[in-house]
Design an enzyme around this catalytic site. Structure first.
Site, PDB file in Angstrom:
ATOM      1  N   HIS A 326       1.138  -1.093  -0.068  1.00 19.08           N
ATOM      2  CA  HIS A 326      -0.037   0.023   0.284  1.00 19.08           C
ATOM      3  C   HIS A 326       0.565   1.564   0.006  1.00 19.08           C
ATOM      4  CE1 HIS A 326      -2.881   3.528   1.838  1.00 19.08           C
ATOM      5  NE2 HIS A 326      -3.518   2.339   1.633  1.00 19.08           N
ATOM      6  N   ARG A 374      -2.577   1.017  -4.853  1.00 17.78           N
ATOM      7  CA  ARG A 374      -2.492  -0.012  -4.495  1.00 17.78           C
ATOM      8  C   ARG A 374      -2.722  -1.133  -5.347  1.00 17.78           C
ATOM      9  NH1 ARG A 374      -6.955  -3.149  -0.264  1.00 17.78           N
ATOM     10  NH2 ARG A 374      -7.713  -0.713   0.480  1.00 17.78           N
ATOM     11  N   LYS A 377      -5.943  -0.890  -7.753  1.00 12.76           N
ATOM     12  CA  LYS A 377      -7.165   0.567  -7.239  1.00 12.76           C
ATOM     13  C   LYS A 377      -6.907   1.680  -7.971  1.00 12.76           C
ATOM     14  CE  LYS A 377      -8.435   0.058  -3.485  1.00 12.76           C
ATOM     15  NZ  LYS A 377     -10.065   0.050  -2.738  1.00 12.76           N
ATOM     16  N   ASP A 380      -4.887   8.842  -7.275  1.00 16.46           N
ATOM     17  CA  ASP A 380      -6.673   9.609  -5.676  1.00 16.46           C
ATOM     18  C   ASP A 380      -4.782  10.516  -5.591  1.00 16.46           C
ATOM     19  OD1 ASP A 380      -6.210  10.517  -3.352  1.00 16.46           O
ATOM     20  OD2 ASP A 380      -7.536   9.212  -2.363  1.00 16.46           O
ATOM     21  N   CYS A 382      -3.911  12.199  -2.832  1.00 12.87           N
ATOM     22  CA  CYS A 382      -2.765  12.048  -1.748  1.00 12.87           C
ATOM     23  C   CYS A 382      -2.222  10.769  -1.915  1.00 12.87           C
ATOM     24  CB  CYS A 382      -3.911  11.680  -0.592  1.00 12.87           C
ATOM     25  SG  CYS A 382      -4.134   9.620  -0.406  1.00 12.87           S
ATOM     26  N   TYR A 383      -1.930  10.047  -3.551  1.00 12.66           N
ATOM     27  CA  TYR A 383      -0.675   9.320  -3.393  1.00 12.66           C
ATOM     28  C   TYR A 383       0.157  10.329  -3.946  1.00 12.66           C
ATOM     29  CZ  TYR A 383      -3.269   5.734  -1.795  1.00 12.66           C
ATOM     30  OH  TYR A 383      -4.234   4.475  -0.673  1.00 12.66           O
ATOM     31  N   ASP A 447      -8.861  14.187  -4.299  1.00 13.25           N
ATOM     32  CA  ASP A 447      -8.603  12.436  -4.715  1.00 13.25           C
ATOM     33  C   ASP A 447      -8.683  12.790  -5.636  1.00 13.25           C
ATOM     34  OD1 ASP A 447      -9.312  10.251  -5.105  1.00 13.25           O
ATOM     35  OD2 ASP A 447     -10.354   9.556  -3.729  1.00 13.25           O
ATOM     36  N   ASP A 454     -10.380  18.099   0.779  1.00 13.33           N
ATOM     37  CA  ASP A 454     -10.722  19.002   1.760  1.00 13.33           C
ATOM     38  C   ASP A 454      -9.223  18.689   2.449  1.00 13.33           C
ATOM     39  OD1 ASP A 454      -8.824  16.180   2.370  1.00 13.33           O
ATOM     40  OD2 ASP A 454     -10.497  15.265   2.364  1.00 13.33           O
ATOM     41  N   HIS A 457      -6.052  16.271   1.842  1.00 12.73           N
ATOM     42  CA  HIS A 457      -5.364  16.617  -0.110  1.00 12.73           C
ATOM     43  C   HIS A 457      -5.178  17.183  -0.088  1.00 12.73           C
ATOM     44  CE1 HIS A 457      -8.754  12.542   0.438  1.00 12.73           C
ATOM     45  NE2 HIS A 457      -7.852  12.520  -1.118  1.00 12.73           N
TER      46      HIS A 457
END
Lengths: 539, 325
Positions: A326, A374, A377, A380, A382-383, A447, A454, A457
């Protein structure tokens, strides 16, 4: 109110025009994807990695009422769109050449995300008044700054779900604001007043007054105090109690619990070494630690070995041994190792580097350009940090140290063309600027287009943007005000990545963020220097 | 008057108000019910009281804020102090979990419950089997709404170790999930754990990316066939490719043992036909292993230029590594 309605009207009109264009150019673009859909709070949407869990859906749905009125001017019809589209590489405009026919929930979600992102990526979103020649909008600093300032004001009752994670709100806002070049010293006094009642006599900070100490809020508060800076702010931390408390969290197998009796995971490993290094704590394990034996004499005994056990067959890193790789945990593990030692020494010693790099590399998707946490998936924002932030560490690992002598206080940033990169900086920058900005509602970053912004993020998307715009080198010779234990993370130097042509406008370059501590450049060094000089022994 | 303030059962407790500090940042305007309940909780914690009214109070606070780790940990210690029935607590936790799918604390709480319960039933195979069945049944329910829920999967890995569920029924339930969605990487990941961490034959402490001489050959064959069948279903699904590589690594088998298979999905010699970038990646590593660096280089170049250009920098780095070797 009238203004808001008017803004909405314009917005709809522009959407209609561009949608017509979009349909002409991309028959595959579904009409509903030209505009960010409101967040329906679908419980099935997995929000990104959160180092301390908030119920993101709950917060997203309640903060809608705080939306800023749309300030966007009527956008001109995009006459330059075709020219611009020619400058966007095919890889960010087209579907992957390999699309299996088998239809499953995973492939449906992936297709939906691509359809949602394509209009933003191809310079056709009505959200932006401006796209440059390369198809990129500006970073809307003004709105994002306003959004983060607002997140530090009084919050409405539904934020109760964040009551145990409130210190993150301080860190996300202060970190995000400084990444955008804001001076946050105005918050120093209030931050000190806020965190004093959160510190426990038995060491560490909790999520709020009267809450048990926990490594996540302790990490967030330490970094927040470091960001606002100053002896007074740093001086309020009880170092000795912190050291004793860390001793209680240390486990016989090498790792750390997040709180006494709480879960043991790789976040604990990272947060603990950040605290030990910044506060310049002694490494001896307090004798009253439940983990203490003659063969476990220090806070660091068996810690890198424990982190190594978190690498999976895929090459990525998981929260604790046996689980799935992850992105969020990958950053925690690599940053932890890069505090324990030099990246080119410590990472290969404990991890299978070729499998790690293969897995990290596979996290970047096209056409989106952003990262997923991952295998199989969705991307997003935040990654951009959790995966994006792994790259400087891994690149330093495979490249080895630079030997150039830099002066610790040098303000002359060097520059590089980015050769030696292992990922596509362009892809990440495109995803961030095109897909992650809320420029029509309340500002802030997100995201993906269908999600509300938010502060979590906002902080980590900006950290990712900074990482993509700069190049960090691990430098053997420079120790910025640090010697002694865990001094490796004070050996990093940064350069601007300047490429011809540069796809984003220079005004949209953000500040430099430390690759290990995720605070503005210089903050970690100053914090360590403060604790090294003022706290040689116990104060 | 608040709920507790007017309740004679609580009149011996003086609530402790929250000290937020002057001009606190991101101060939350709590609902009165929450502020009051937390005031009583702070008083209870300060007095180290573990009583049945603590259980009621923590239920109420958790219903308003399920992410409150302090409340969960204090509840757990109260349950153990009171010898409160664990089964009853698990049933309540099930309800909370279904209502709060993203919640992290619930799963740690559940783990504490099982850790506490385990010694009392560890020598009773029937009770253990019953516990395993009811736990797996509940996790299956959780996976119905999100089959990739990270916290639920992590709990499941804990459970497998705790109750020694390295068995056929665990493999079967993974297969059921993969049947629904062969791209569910969480299920693949769990399968790898079940197969390669089984203490019956796995070498203790063997890293996930390392060769383990303890793995039986027949098992390796079976896992190789399983991943290959999945790749045939959807060749661009990375999960079974990663799995296949993982199996070969565990078995110490060269990638070349799968050259024929991988070539089904990527041909680059006389004719060029690529159905999966992962196949080409696999072949590049395979040819490199076999010393056929020219072929490996060609595969990597094709990946960067044509089949997977987003990762061009990565493929170029691999090409450089070929030359350096």
């Amino acid at each position: 109110m009238a203004f808001l309605v008017k803004g909405n009207k314009h917005h709809k009109r522009v959407v209609f025009q561009t949608r017509a264009m979009a349909e002409k150019q991309h028959l595959t673009v579904s009409s509903s994807s030209a505009k960010p859909a409101p967040n329906l709070g679908s419980k099935n949407q997995q929000s990104g990695f959160i180092i301390e869990e908030l119920s993101q859906d709950d917060i997203e749905s309640i903060t809608d009422e705080n939306c800023l009125p749309s300030l966007s001017q009527p956008a001109p019809i995009m006459s330059a769109a075709t020219a611009r589209a020619a400058m966007i590489p095919e890889v960010f405009k087209n579907l992957s050449p390999f699309r299996d026919l088998l239809n499953t929930q995973t492939s449906q979600a992936q297709d939906k995300t691509v359809q949602e992102c394509l209009p933003f990526l191809s310079g056709e979103s009505a959200d932006f008044k401006y796209y440059n020649y390369h198809g990129l909008p500006h970073l809307d600093r003004k709105r994002h700054i306003a959004f983060l300032h607002k997140s530090l004001k009084k919050l409405p009752a539904p934020y109760v779900v964040a009551d145990a994670a409130r210190p993150w709100m301080f860190y996300w806002a202060l970190s995000g604001l400084t990444t955008m070049g804001e001076d946050v010293s105005e918050y120093r006094k209030r931050l000190m007043n806020t965190v004093r009642p959160i510190q426990n006599e038995s060491g560490g900070f909790g999520g709020g007054n009267g809450q048990m100490s926990h490594l996540a809020p302790t990490y967030a508060i330490l970094l927040s105090l470091a960001i606002v800076g100053g002896d007074e702010a740093l001086g309020l931390i009880d170092r000795k109690a912190m050291w004793k408390w860390l001793g209680r969290l240390k486990q016989p197998d090498g790792g750390f619990q997040m709180s006494v009796g709480g879960e043991e995971d790789v976040r604990g490993a990272y947060c603990a070494v950040v605290i030990i290094s910044l506060l310049n704590l002694p490494l001896d394990l307090p004798r009253d630690s439940p983990a203490w034996t003659e063969s476990v004499p220090t806070l660091l005994t068996n810690l890198p070995e424990w982190v190594a056990r978190c690498q999976t067959f895929e090459g990525g890193i998981t929260c604790k041994p046996d689980a799935e790789a992850h992105g969020g945990y990958a950053f925690c593990a690599l940053a932890c190792l890069c505090i324990l030692g030099e990246p080119h020494v410590v990472i290969p010693k404990y991890l299978d580097v070729p499998r790690l790099v293969s897995w990290l590399s596979a996290r970047q998707y096209s056409p989106e350009g952003g990262f997923a946490g991952r295998t199989n998936k969705l991307v997003d924002g935040c990654y951009s940090h959790w995966i994006g932030g792994c790259w400087p560490l891994v690149e330093a690992c495979v490249k080895g140290p630079t030997m150039v002598s830099h002066h610790a206080k040098s303000t002359n940033l060097g520059s590089t063309d980015g050769s030696g990169d292992l990922y596509s900086r362009e892809g990440l920058i495109r995803y961030i600027l095109c897909c992650c900005q809320d420029v029509v509602k309340r500002g802030g970053l997100r995201d993906k287009p269908s999600h509300n912004s938010d502060s979590y993020h906002t902080c980590y998307v900006l950290a990712g943007l900074s990482s993509a715009q700069h190049k960090w080198n691990f430098n053997h010779l420079t120790a910025k005000g640090a010697s002694g234990n865990l001094a490796s993370p004070y050996h990093w130097n940064v350069e601007h990545v300047i490429r011809q042509p540069q796809i984003y406008d220079e005004e949209d370059r953000v500040e430099t963020v430390h690759p290990v501590f995720v605070v503005p450049e210089g903050v970690a060094e100053a914090t360590r220097a403060y604790f090294a000089t003022t706290c040689a022994g116990w104060d | 008057m608040g709920k507790y303030e007017g309740d004679p059962a609580w009149d011996d407790v003086v609530p402790i108000p929250q000290d937020d500090g002057e001009g606190a940042l991101a101060q939350i305007a709590y609902a009165d019910e929450y502020a009051e309940a937390m005031g009583y909780l702070r008083a209870i914690v300060a007095a180290k009281e573990h009583s049945s009214r603590v259980l009621d109070l923590t239920v109420e606070i958790i219903s308003m804020n399920p992410a409150h780790y302090t409340v969960w940990l204090y509840r757990a210690s109260t349950i153990f102090a009171l010898d409160h029935p664990i089964q009853q607590e698990i049933e309540w936790v099930n309800e909370v979990a279904l209502d709060n799918e993203k919640n992290y604390q619930i799963w740690h709480h559940r783990q504490l419950l099982i850790d506490h319960l385990y010694p009392s039933i560890s020598s009773d195979p029937v009770a253990l089997q019953k516990l395993a069945n009811s736990e797996i049944a509940f996790l299956t329910l959780m996976f119905n709404s999100d089959s990739k829920n990270y916290h639920v999967w992590s709990y499941r890995q804990y459970l497998v170790r705790k109750l020694n569920l390295f068995n056929a029924s665990e493999i079967k339930s993974i297969e059921a999930l993969l049947k629904v969605d062969v791209r569910n990487n969480s299920a693949w990941s769990h399968r790898f754990f079940i197969v390669f961490s089984n203490p019956e034959y796995a070498t203790p402490g063997s890293a996930a990316t390392a060769y383990d001489p303890g793995i039986p050959d027949a098992l390796l064959d079976c896992e190789i066939e399983f991943s290959k069948a999945a790749i045939f279903e959807a060749p661009q699904n990375q999960s079974p490719w990663n799995y296949l590589r993982g199996v070969l690594r565990k078995g110490g088998r060269p990638l070349a043992t799968q050259e024929c298979f991988a070539s089904e999905f990527a041909k680059i010699e006389s004719e060029e036909e690529v159905k999966s970038s992962h196949a080409l990646d696999f072949l590049a590593d395979l040819w490199n292993e076999e010393g056929e660096t020219e072929k490996a280089d060609k595969a990597l170049k094709l990946l960067g230029d044509k089949y997977d250009p987003i990762r061009k920098n990565y493929w170029e780095w691999r090409r450089k590594a070929l030359k350096a070797a």
